[in-house]
Design an enzyme around this catalytic site. Structure first.
Site, short mmCIF file in Angstrom:
data_model
loop_
_atom_site.label_atom_id
_atom_site.label_comp_id
_atom_site.label_asym_id
_atom_site.label_seq_id
_atom_site.Cartn_x
_atom_site.Cartn_y
_atom_site.Cartn_z
N ASP A 31 60.21 11.16 19.40
CA ASP A 31 60.52 12.49 18.88
C ASP A 31 61.54 13.23 19.74
O ASP A 31 61.99 14.31 19.38
CB ASP A 31 59.23 13.32 18.78
CG ASP A 31 59.42 14.61 18.01
OD1 ASP A 31 60.13 14.60 16.99
OD2 ASP A 31 58.88 15.64 18.44
N GLN A 90 63.52 10.86 10.66
CA GLN A 90 62.95 12.20 10.79
C GLN A 90 63.77 13.21 10.00
O GLN A 90 65.00 13.11 9.94
CB GLN A 90 62.91 12.62 12.26
CG GLN A 90 62.22 13.96 12.52
CD GLN A 90 62.17 14.31 13.99
OE1 GLN A 90 63.15 14.76 14.57
NE2 GLN A 90 61.01 14.08 14.62
N SER A 129 60.87 20.21 13.57
CA SER A 129 60.62 18.95 12.87
C SER A 129 59.69 19.17 11.68
O SER A 129 58.73 19.95 11.76
CB SER A 129 59.99 17.93 13.82
OG SER A 129 60.84 17.66 14.92
#
Length: 334
Positions: free
Chosen positions: A248, A322, A272
């Site tokens: 991440d 993502q 996110s």
């Protein structure tokens, strides 16, 4: 070649099982040695903190509790929740060594509160002959803040192919942490400097670090070498959980490269929305991994980024995708 010395030990932290629970996997999350950077700054405390954070407390059958590091952050780091949720899912699989996770798909629902624990509730969806499925829900203040599905697969032989690793400088050809701190980060915007200089469990060596000074990148691609700053145990699931945590880092930022901005830019608000990770081949998270990132699309204030993660020998070990909110702050009128 940079020679890394290993010294110091990190205290044991072992996953335990509550008597009477359904059978669970006891992962030994014990870093062997702390790695010192080339300028002698020991990273043991950062590695120990990551180990402690990923070492969830079992509360009941399928129920675990995790904590957050005590830092100045107002929200929980998304990679922390991904890593902890994967640990919780692995704890409910009979033999994660022969049936490791191969993919996870997660949604960030609410910002996490670092001041209170996170409860992880695992739903054992399916235990099949070849595949096992788990759903994990992270809860704070009585509300779900995160949801993730994880699939496990017994290894099978078959056809194989992969993309080639990008031709970029190796970690030893890049400035190490001491050189970056002395010669590179002081020239960067303050938010960038603070991010890279703080103690962390994952060492980062960005290849195209001049992008933070406004340099345009070819094809909008960004590469960063990364590894855990301490040697981890040999259990593959532990390395997968650590990589889930690290995956991440900076990925959403790739969506801003074509616009010569970053998540550190004052006019950008970033968050996110979801995260997907596929594990392809075995690897070690305490060895150098190349994170190759790009972004096919940014529209409607949502940026989409992709990442390929390679071992130093060129083996493709994981893929990541993502999407996140990337809003441009408008100047306030006087």
């Amino acid at each position: 070649m940079v020679v890394h010395r290993y010294s110091g030990t990190v205290s044991n932290s072992v996953f335990v099982t509550i008597p009477g629970q359904q059978r669970t996997t006891s992962l030994r999350f014990v870093p062997r040695r702390a790695r010192e950077t080339s300028h002698g700054e020991c990273m043991a405390s950062a590695v120990q903190e990551l180990v402690d954070i990923l070492n969830l407390e079992p509360l009941e059958v399928n129920l675990f509790r995790g904590r957050s590091p005590q830092s100045r952050w107002q929200r929980v780091f998304g990679g922390q929740v991904i890593g902890q949720a994967l640990v919780a899912a692995c704890r409910t699989v009979d033999d994660v060594a022969t049936r490791p996770p191969h993919s996870l798909h997660a949604y960030f629902l609410l910002g996490g509160d670092p001041k209170v624990p996170i409860i992880y509730d695992v739903d054992r969806i399916r235990d099949g002959k070849s595949f096992t499925t788990r759903n994990v829900k992270a809860i704070q203040h009585g509300r779900a803040i995160f949801s993730m599905s994880v699939s496990f697969h017994v290894h099978e032989e078959g056809l194989s192919h992969q993309f080639a690793m990008p031709d970029v400088p190796k970690p030893d050809a890049l400035p190490d942490e001491a050189e970056l701190k002395k010669n590179v980060w002081p020239n960067m915007p303050e938010p960038v400097r603070r991010y890279y200089e703080r103690e962390r469990p994952i060492e980062l060596r960005p290849v195209e670090y001049n992008r933070y000074l406004g340099e345009t990148l070819k094809d909008g691609r960004f590469h960063v070498w990364m590894r855990a700053t301490g040697r981890l145990p040999d259990e593959p699931a532990i390395h997968q959980c650590v990589l889930a945590y690290a995956s991440d880092m900076m990925l959403l930022d790739a969506a801003l490269i074509p616009h010569r901005r970053s998540v550190f830019s004052e006019d950008i608000m970033a968050a996110s929305l979801d995260h997907a990770l596929w594990f392809h081949r075995p690897f070690r998270a305490d060895g150098w991994l190349l994170y190759a990132q790009d972004s096919p699309n940014l529209a409607g204030s949502r940026g989409f980024s992709r990442g390929l993660i390679f071992a130093a020998d060129g083996t493709l070990v994981a893929s990541v995708a993502q999407e996140g909110v990337l809003r441009q702050r408008r100047p306030t009128s006087a």
